[in-house]
Scaffold this motif. Structure first.
Motif, mmCIF file in Angstrom:
data_model
loop_
_atom_site.group_PDB
_atom_site.id
_atom_site.type_symbol
_atom_site.label_atom_id
_atom_site.label_comp_id
_atom_site.label_asym_id
_atom_site.label_seq_id
_atom_site.Cartn_x
_atom_site.Cartn_y
_atom_site.Cartn_z
ATOM 1 N N LEU A 99 0.828 -1.214 0.000
ATOM 2 C CA LEU A 99 0.000 0.000 0.000
ATOM 3 C C LEU A 99 0.860 1.261 0.000
ATOM 4 O O LEU A 99 0.377 2.342 -0.317
ATOM 5 C CB LEU A 99 -0.925 0.010 1.220
ATOM 6 N N GLY A 100 2.117 1.119 0.348
ATOM 7 C CA GLY A 100 3.040 2.257 0.326
ATOM 8 C C GLY A 100 3.798 2.398 -0.980
ATOM 9 O O GLY A 100 4.680 3.260 -1.087
ATOM 10 N N SER A 101 3.467 1.578 -1.971
ATOM 11 C CA SER A 101 4.164 1.651 -3.264
ATOM 12 C C SER A 101 3.900 2.985 -3.943
ATOM 13 O O SER A 101 2.864 3.620 -3.735
ATOM 14 C CB SER A 101 3.681 0.505 -4.166
ATOM 15 N N ASP A 102 4.836 3.404 -4.804
ATOM 16 C CA ASP A 102 4.620 4.626 -5.574
ATOM 17 C C ASP A 102 3.840 4.359 -6.854
ATOM 18 O O ASP A 102 3.599 5.274 -7.640
ATOM 19 C CB ASP A 102 5.950 5.317 -5.902
ATOM 20 N N ASP A 103 3.413 3.108 -7.057
ATOM 21 C CA ASP A 103 2.627 2.745 -8.239
ATOM 22 C C ASP A 103 1.142 2.665 -7.869
ATOM 23 O O ASP A 103 0.748 1.858 -7.016
ATOM 24 C CB ASP A 103 3.094 1.404 -8.792
ATOM 25 N N MET A 104 0.313 3.488 -8.503
ATOM 26 C CA MET A 104 -1.099 3.561 -8.160
ATOM 27 C C MET A 104 -1.812 2.236 -8.393
ATOM 28 O O MET A 104 -2.631 1.793 -7.565
ATOM 29 C CB MET A 104 -1.779 4.650 -8.987
ATOM 30 N N ASP A 105 -1.524 1.570 -9.507
ATOM 31 C CA ASP A 105 -2.192 0.314 -9.807
ATOM 32 C C ASP A 105 -1.870 -0.753 -8.775
ATOM 33 O O ASP A 105 -2.745 -1.530 -8.376
ATOM 34 C CB ASP A 105 -1.802 -0.174 -11.198
#
Length: 268
Positions: A99-105
């Motif tokens: 959930l902390g990824s920089d990728d929205m998908d």
């Protein structure tokens, strides 16, 4: 759900099919892949590589520019495996970290996987993660969670205050799903119907989404009748069709047009 927009998930791929066939045995690998993050150097190299002339690019190592898509695929496979394997609960920490990824998908797909685990296995850790997603200011995280709540896929007992806050969210889609979820939980039409009516003035996609929710509310949304009736002449064909369906469900006099959702039985 409408929030994960990356291409390629519906295309057959041998690796995906092999991992799916492995079932729960693939979970350790999927967990490791999901937890992987590219270094700043890797991301910079991948970005620069895409701008190189072909004759130079063919002489350099291929960057790991597909690693983000692979992580998305992992989250999607975990979601699909949830229906068959209780062992999937072991992946909840990795999904929460995603959930902390920089990728929205990837963020959206991680939420959907958590929802599936919470729904299929009543896992309290997954449910707690989804509950926290409801109030997240990032629509890529809160949007899928609220939509699943609106569609009845999960039940969160303390969600009402969060849903009321969603009614003023900057995302129209979050407001639409939040309003309908709040109506389902409380029956409050005085607060929720005006939010959906306001969305009828947005883009064609949002107008259609709001009409679909008003159609499900039926006669309870009768106060929206005038605004809905005006959309029976909307330039968008799907908007017109759903406006007719909503009018019928609310007790209006508009007949179903041939080929409309209600005539085809597409409305649950």
């Amino acid at each position: 759900a409408g929030y994960a927009t990356a291409d390629g998930y519906a295309k057959p791929h041998p690796a995906r099919e092999a991992l799916a066939a492995m079932g729960s045995a693939s979970l350790p690998y999927l967990t490791r892949v999901l937890a992987r993050s590219d270094s700043r150097l890797e991301r910079s190299y991948a970005f620069g590589y895409s701008y190189l002339p072909g004759w130079i690019a063919t002489r350099l190592p291929m960057p790991r520019w597909n690693s983000t898509k692979i992580r998305r695929e992992s989250a999607l496979l975990i979601q699909n495996l949830s229906r068959a394997s209780p062992d999937v609960v072991q992946v909840v920490p990795a999904l929460t970290n995603a959930l902390g990824s920089d990728d929205m998908d990837l963020r959206s797909l991680a939420v959907l996987a958590l929802v599936s685990i919470a729904h299929d296995h009543h896992d309290q850790t997954a449910l707690g993660a989804v509950t926290r997603c409801l109030g997240n200011p990032d629509p890529a995280i809160s949007g899928p969670a609220i939509q699943c709540l609106a569609d009845g896929e999960i039940a969160v007992s303390n969600a009402v205050p969060v849903l009321r806050a969603c009614l003023t969210n900057s995302s129209v889609l979050v407001r639409i799903h939040g309003a309908f979820a709040l109506y389902r939980m409380t029956g409050d039409v005085d607060t929720t119907v005006p939010v959906l009516v306001q969305a009828l003035g947005d883009t064609a996609v949002m107008r259609q989404m709001a009409l679909m929710r008003l159609a499900k509310m039926g006669s309870a949304a009768r106060s929206a009748g005038l605004a809905v009736c005006q959309l029976t002449n909307d330039p968008g064909p799907f908007v017109r069709q759903w406006a007719r369906v909503a009018m019928q469900r609310m007790g209006g006099e508009v007949d179903s047009a041939p080929g409309s959702p209600s005539a085809q039985g597409d409305v649950p």
